[in-house]
Design a protein around this motif. Structure first.
Motif, mmCIF file in Angstrom:
data_model
loop_
_atom_site.group_PDB
_atom_site.id
_atom_site.type_symbol
_atom_site.label_atom_id
_atom_site.label_comp_id
_atom_site.label_asym_id
_atom_site.label_seq_id
_atom_site.Cartn_x
_atom_site.Cartn_y
_atom_site.Cartn_z
ATOM 1 N N ARG A 275 0.828 -1.217 0.000
ATOM 2 C CA ARG A 275 0.000 0.000 0.000
ATOM 3 C C ARG A 275 0.856 1.258 0.000
ATOM 4 O O ARG A 275 0.558 2.220 -0.707
ATOM 5 N N VAL A 276 1.923 1.250 0.785
ATOM 6 C CA VAL A 276 2.826 2.412 0.825
ATOM 7 C C VAL A 276 3.533 2.569 -0.514
ATOM 8 O O VAL A 276 3.683 3.681 -1.028
ATOM 9 N N TYR A 277 3.946 1.438 -1.099
ATOM 10 C CA TYR A 277 4.623 1.464 -2.399
ATOM 11 C C TYR A 277 3.732 2.092 -3.458
ATOM 12 O O TYR A 277 4.167 2.917 -4.265
ATOM 13 N N GLU A 278 2.451 1.709 -3.457
ATOM 14 C CA GLU A 278 1.520 2.233 -4.459
ATOM 15 C C GLU A 278 1.384 3.754 -4.330
ATOM 16 O O GLU A 278 1.388 4.476 -5.321
ATOM 17 N N VAL A 279 1.271 4.236 -3.097
ATOM 18 C CA VAL A 279 1.132 5.681 -2.866
ATOM 19 C C VAL A 279 2.396 6.417 -3.300
ATOM 20 O O VAL A 279 2.335 7.451 -3.974
ATOM 21 N N GLU A 280 3.555 5.869 -2.926
ATOM 22 C CA GLU A 280 4.831 6.508 -3.286
ATOM 23 C C GLU A 280 5.052 6.509 -4.792
ATOM 24 O O GLU A 280 5.542 7.482 -5.368
ATOM 25 N N LEU A 281 4.676 5.412 -5.457
ATOM 26 C CA LEU A 281 4.840 5.313 -6.908
ATOM 27 C C LEU A 281 3.952 6.338 -7.620
ATOM 28 O O LEU A 281 4.373 7.001 -8.566
ATOM 29 N N ALA A 282 2.719 6.493 -7.133
ATOM 30 C CA ALA A 282 1.791 7.462 -7.726
ATOM 31 C C ALA A 282 2.337 8.883 -7.601
ATOM 32 O O ALA A 282 2.268 9.678 -8.545
ATOM 33 N N LYS A 283 2.915 9.190 -6.433
ATOM 34 C CA LYS A 283 3.513 10.524 -6.219
ATOM 35 C C LYS A 283 4.678 10.752 -7.177
ATOM 36 O O LYS A 283 4.804 11.819 -7.782
ATOM 37 N N LYS A 284 5.527 9.734 -7.306
ATOM 38 C CA LYS A 284 6.718 9.838 -8.162
ATOM 39 C C LYS A 284 6.315 10.086 -9.621
ATOM 40 O O LYS A 284 6.866 10.950 -10.294
ATOM 41 N N LEU A 285 5.334 9.313 -10.101
ATOM 42 C CA LEU A 285 4.878 9.469 -11.477
ATOM 43 C C LEU A 285 4.243 10.836 -11.714
ATOM 44 O O LEU A 285 4.414 11.444 -12.763
ATOM 45 N N GLU A 286 3.524 11.308 -10.700
ATOM 46 C CA GLU A 286 2.877 12.623 -10.823
ATOM 47 C C GLU A 286 3.925 13.727 -10.894
ATOM 48 O O GLU A 286 3.828 14.654 -11.698
ATOM 49 N N GLU A 287 4.952 13.589 -10.070
ATOM 50 C CA GLU A 287 6.036 14.587 -10.067
ATOM 51 C C GLU A 287 6.769 14.601 -11.403
ATOM 52 O O GLU A 287 7.172 15.650 -11.894
ATOM 53 N N GLU A 288 6.933 13.423 -11.985
ATOM 54 C CA GLU A 288 7.644 13.327 -13.265
ATOM 55 C C GLU A 288 6.733 13.644 -14.452
ATOM 56 O O GLU A 288 7.187 13.734 -15.588
ATOM 57 N N GLY A 289 5.442 13.813 -14.147
ATOM 58 C CA GLY A 289 4.486 14.065 -15.225
ATOM 59 C C GLY A 289 4.320 12.867 -16.120
ATOM 60 O O GLY A 289 4.003 12.979 -17.294
ATOM 61 N N ALA A 290 4.551 11.677 -15.550
ATOM 62 C CA ALA A 290 4.576 10.474 -16.386
ATOM 63 C C ALA A 290 3.377 9.567 -16.171
ATOM 64 O O ALA A 290 3.340 8.464 -16.676
ATOM 65 N N GLN A 291 2.410 10.040 -15.382
ATOM 66 C CA GLN A 291 1.263 9.173 -15.121
ATOM 67 C C GLN A 291 0.375 9.127 -16.352
ATOM 68 O O GLN A 291 -0.151 10.135 -16.789
ATOM 69 N N ARG A 292 0.246 7.942 -16.912
ATOM 70 C CA ARG A 292 -0.478 7.776 -18.168
ATOM 71 C C ARG A 292 -1.934 7.431 -17.893
ATOM 72 O O ARG A 292 -2.258 6.414 -17.324
ATOM 73 N N LYS A 293 -2.810 8.339 -18.272
ATOM 74 C CA LYS A 293 -4.236 8.091 -18.115
ATOM 75 C C LYS A 293 -4.742 7.372 -19.359
ATOM 76 O O LYS A 293 -4.745 7.928 -20.446
ATOM 77 N N SER A 294 -5.108 6.145 -19.201
ATOM 78 C CA SER A 294 -5.597 5.402 -20.358
ATOM 79 C C SER A 294 -6.980 4.853 -20.057
ATOM 80 O O SER A 294 -7.405 4.798 -18.921
ATOM 81 N N MET A 295 -7.669 4.432 -21.091
ATOM 82 C CA MET A 295 -9.014 3.883 -20.881
ATOM 83 C C MET A 295 -8.931 2.538 -20.175
ATOM 84 O O MET A 295 -9.904 2.052 -19.626
#
Length: 356
Positions: A275-295
């Motif tokens: 659970r902590v890993y998922e939260v940290e990964l989401a933050k990291k991707l958001e900071e890098e602007g790399a979170q891919r929103k797909s269908m």
């Protein structure tokens, strides 16, 4: 593409050599990483060898057609070429998909959390149905499923049930199951035959290793309590159940399935780490602007992803518009069609984006 495949083959041979070195297991973190890379590359190299063999056979057939004077031989070569050329197209498509960069979590085991949502007792019963569906699917895949924690519903099913599933490519196959699942049917408690709509949420987390994320035990509060529910006479008299709280994030995980406090602690720690890993990964991707929103894979957990309509025997995945009319079979764990269609949709998106 051939240059890329040749480079992959060379890397595969290099990794193979590293794994058989006498001191290969002296660094377990490196060894696990190499072993994972070996398995990933091996799939591509096997298809690459088939591809080269196919190209060679096509070249030979063309050579016969161009040089052979015997008409019968020429006709046989033409027939062979007609069979081989479509295979070449299929093989190239397969290899293109294999070359798409994989989600590094795809090969990981998972923690799957199912919670009843709106719909009262019927939602709990539906959560139990989903748990059985994934249990049957895991069984058919040859995976191992273990209960971590459960809160039973008052009329059957579960208010919440958390399990771990281990095996080959578990996260890669089940990661698209995260989201809200909706059921439309007449509940057993309904006296007037009215169709009700209830929901349950599913969360699929990759089970992460210690070296994937560092958790300091100084940041974790451990609470012990008496377990409730099935588990033997000692279940309500010994403090075997464990609740762990990650103080910096407030994330909580607990386990009361085992009689052993130590086993419950290990299981709860796995859940907390994921659970902590998922939260940290989401933050990291958001900071890098790399979170891919797909269908397919980047939607919010509150999105309704699938509807199970019992009166019509219909199951629809809303992300890809895929509908089947074999609901009993799906609820018995035959979700391979959805798993495959969702993976194909993700691959198509990534190819479109030019990721490969």
């Amino acid at each position: 593409m051939l240059d890329k495949l040749e480079a992959i083959k060379e890397r595969f041979e290099d990794v193979s050599q590293q794994l058989i070195q006498p001191d290969a297991m002296s660094d377990m973190k490196k060894y696990k990483s190499l072993n994972k890379e070996y398995k990933d590359l091996e799939k591509i190299v096997i298809e690459y060898k088939k591809y080269l063999n196919l190209i060679s056979n096509i070249d030979n057939a063309k050579q016969v057609i161009a040089t052979e004077k015997d008409e019968e031989f020429r006709e046989m070569a033409k027939e062979e070429l007609d069979e081989l050329l479509p295979q070449l197209d299929e093989m190239e498509e397969l290899i293109k998909n294999l070359l798409i960069p994989k989600d590094p979590n795809d090969s990981k085991d998972i923690i799957i959390e199912i919670r009843a949502g709106a719909g009262g007792d019927e939602a709990s019963i539906f959560a139990g149905d989903l748990h059985r569906m994934y249990s049957r699917f895991a069984e058919k895949q040859g995976w191992k499923m273990e209960l971590i924690d459960a809160q039973e519903g008052t009329s059957g099913g579960y208010k919440e049930i958390i399990s771990s599933i281990s095996g080959e490519d578990v996260y890669g196959k089940l990661k698209f199951e995260s989201g809200v699942h909706r059921v439309q049917r007449v509940p057993a408690t309904e006296t007037q035959g009215r169709i009700h709509t209830s929901v349950a949420s599913v969360v699929v987390l990759p089970e992460v290793e210690e070296f994937d994320i560092e958790l300091s035990m100084n940041d974790i509060r451990k609470d012990l309590f008496c377990a409730s529910g099935p588990g033997g006479q000692s279940v309500n008299t010994t403090y075997s159940a464990v609740r762990l709280t990650h103080i910096p994030s407030g994330i909580v995980a607990q386990c009361q399935d085992q009689k052993s406090q130590l086993k419950n602690f290990d299981k709860a720690l796995k859940v907390l780490r994921s659970r902590v890993y998922e939260v940290e990964l989401a933050k990291k991707l958001e900071e890098e602007g790399a979170q891919r929103k797909s269908m397919v894979g980047g939607n919010d957990r509150s999105d309704k992803i699938r509807t199970y309509n019992y009166p019509q025997g219909r199951v629809t995945d809303h992300r890809i518009g895929h509908t089947v009319y074999n609901l009993p079979s799906v609820m018995d764990g035959n979700i391979d069609d959805f798993v495959e269609q969702l993976r194909i949709a993700e691959s198509a998106e990534r190819l479109k984006e030019g990721v490969a």
